[in-house]
Scaffold this motif. Structure first.
Motif, PDB file in Angstrom:
ATOM      1  N   GLU A  35      23.843 -12.387  -4.141  1.00 63.22           N
ATOM      2  CA  GLU A  35      22.523 -12.253  -4.746  1.00 63.22           C
ATOM      3  C   GLU A  35      22.079 -10.792  -4.783  1.00 63.22           C
ATOM      4  OE1 GLU A  35      19.998 -14.882  -2.577  1.00 63.22           O
ATOM      5  OE2 GLU A  35      20.817 -16.700  -3.528  1.00 63.22           O
TER       6      GLU A  35
ATOM      7  N   LYS B 238      20.992  -8.497  -8.065  1.00 64.44           N
ATOM      8  CA  LYS B 238      19.703  -7.804  -8.150  1.00 64.44           C
ATOM      9  C   LYS B 238      19.901  -6.311  -8.358  1.00 64.44           C
ATOM     10  CE  LYS B 238      17.444 -11.236  -5.207  1.00 64.44           C
ATOM     11  NZ  LYS B 238      16.904 -11.533  -3.842  1.00 64.44           N
TER      12      LYS B 238
ATOM     13  N   ARG C 283      17.318 -10.619 -12.909  1.00 66.16           N
ATOM     14  CA  ARG C 283      16.063 -11.149 -12.378  1.00 66.16           C
ATOM     15  C   ARG C 283      16.240 -12.630 -12.028  1.00 66.16           C
ATOM     16  NH1 ARG C 283      12.692 -11.884 -16.008  1.00 66.16           N
ATOM     17  NH2 ARG C 283      13.948 -11.501 -17.870  1.00 66.16           N
TER      18      ARG C 283
END
Length: 330
Positions: A262, A266, A271
């Motif tokens: 994750e 990012k 998003r």
């Protein structure tokens, strides 16, 4: 001789890509390009298509499975000829497929992965979809079964391309296209697709961050990335790099934790990053079959402790992470 560049499907792909940043890609399905790969079985495989029986499918199901026709659509002799051709393209890794009553029991029960991710992704109806590392195109057909407007798959392995061509021989009217190339052939910032899938690819990339940026460049603003990959337990920032092999696979580079996956997304500007499924792979989903009679998952696990790989590393666990493409920068 069968000429891939003259088929209805290839002409339609050329029309769909004409005037876009991807216009140059359509020639990769041509016979000239296939011969340039210098794969020893290309001539034999091409010839097989001249010998395929002419069979019309009375029905097709792409929504609940990939089923083309019924057993009584063809004669016993035609079905035997078709099965002989299909077995020539072994090993079959992604599936399962049902082709005029021939059940192709593939190594992967790819339908199980599809059932896990489908409830979480944005509806595919009317969308242009890219499947990176698509193999023989099994998931591409499932995407079309969900109403996608057009699906383009890319995978460099010639055998998988010809498996797709076998199915597409009976599905020429459908807008599913597979090209035997890697994502590296794509121009930068093509931005053509509403949804991009990358399933089972990230851990094979020496530079996973570059791969994520490549995926992002294929998406329109606000498009959805569906990333499925191997993960390991650990905190944010942790990633395992095998010394050599992982589950006997030679080309595994990085196995990140879910939190690290994750964070990578990012950092690349995606998003709404969220992991929607984590699943330990077992032999109900990946195993040897008569259509893929070689080593599979069980051979890559410690025979005394299935929680470990044969190298003593954590056994395979896969995560599905979704993300939204950012606004394009000028």
């Amino acid at each position: 001789m069968w000429h891939s560049r003259d088929t209805e499907a290839d002409q339609r792909l050329h029309t769909l890509l004409s005037g876009t940043a991807l216009e140059s890609l359509s020639h990769y399905a041509s016979e000239t390009y296939l011969y340039s790969r210098k794969h020893g079985l290309t001539e034999r495989w091409l010839t097989l298509f001249d010998e395929l029986p002419a069979i019309a499918a009375s029905s097709i199901d792409l929504a609940t499975q990939v089923r083309i026709g019924q057993a009584d659509d063809c004669t016993v002799e035609q079905r035997q000829a078709l099965e002989t051709a299909a077995r020539t393209f072994m090993p079959w890794r992604k599936g399962p497929w049902s082709l005029f009553g021939i059940d192709i029991d593939t190594e992967w029960r790819s339908d199980m992965k599809w059932d896990r991710l489908l409830p979480h992704i944005q509806p595919l109806a009317g969308r242009r979809v890219l499947d990176v590392g698509c193999g023989n195109g099994y998931h591409c057909y499932r995407m079309l079964g969900e109403g996608a407007d057009m699906v383009l798959g890319v995978d460099p392995h010639p055998a998988y391309f010809f498996q797709y061509r076998l199915m597409q021989h009976f599905l020429r009217h459908l807008s599913v296209f597979v090209l035997p190339i890697t994502l590296d052939k794509f121009p930068d910032k093509s931005g053509l697709f509403d949804t991009v899938f990358s399933m089972g690819v990230l851990y094979h990339r020496r530079s996973p961050i570059d791969h994520l940026f490549q995926l992002q460049s294929c998406l329109r603003e606000g498009g959805e990335l569906v990333l499925e990959s191997l993960v390991v337990d650990g905190p944010d920032g942790y990633a395992l790099m095998p010394d050599d092999r992982y589950c006997q696979m030679k080309n595994v580079w990085f196995l990140p934790s879910v939190a690290t996956t994750e964070s990578w997304l990012k950092r690349c500007g995606f998003r709404d990053v969220r992991t929607v499924d984590v699943n330990a792979t077992d032999s109900s989903e990946q195993r040897s079959t008569s259509w893929m009679p070689f080593q599979s998952l069980s051979d890559g696990l410690d025979p005394h402790n299935p929680a470990l790989s044969i190298e003593g590393l954590p056994a395979p666990k896969r995560a599905i992470t979704l993300a939204t493409a950012p606004q394009k920068r000028n």
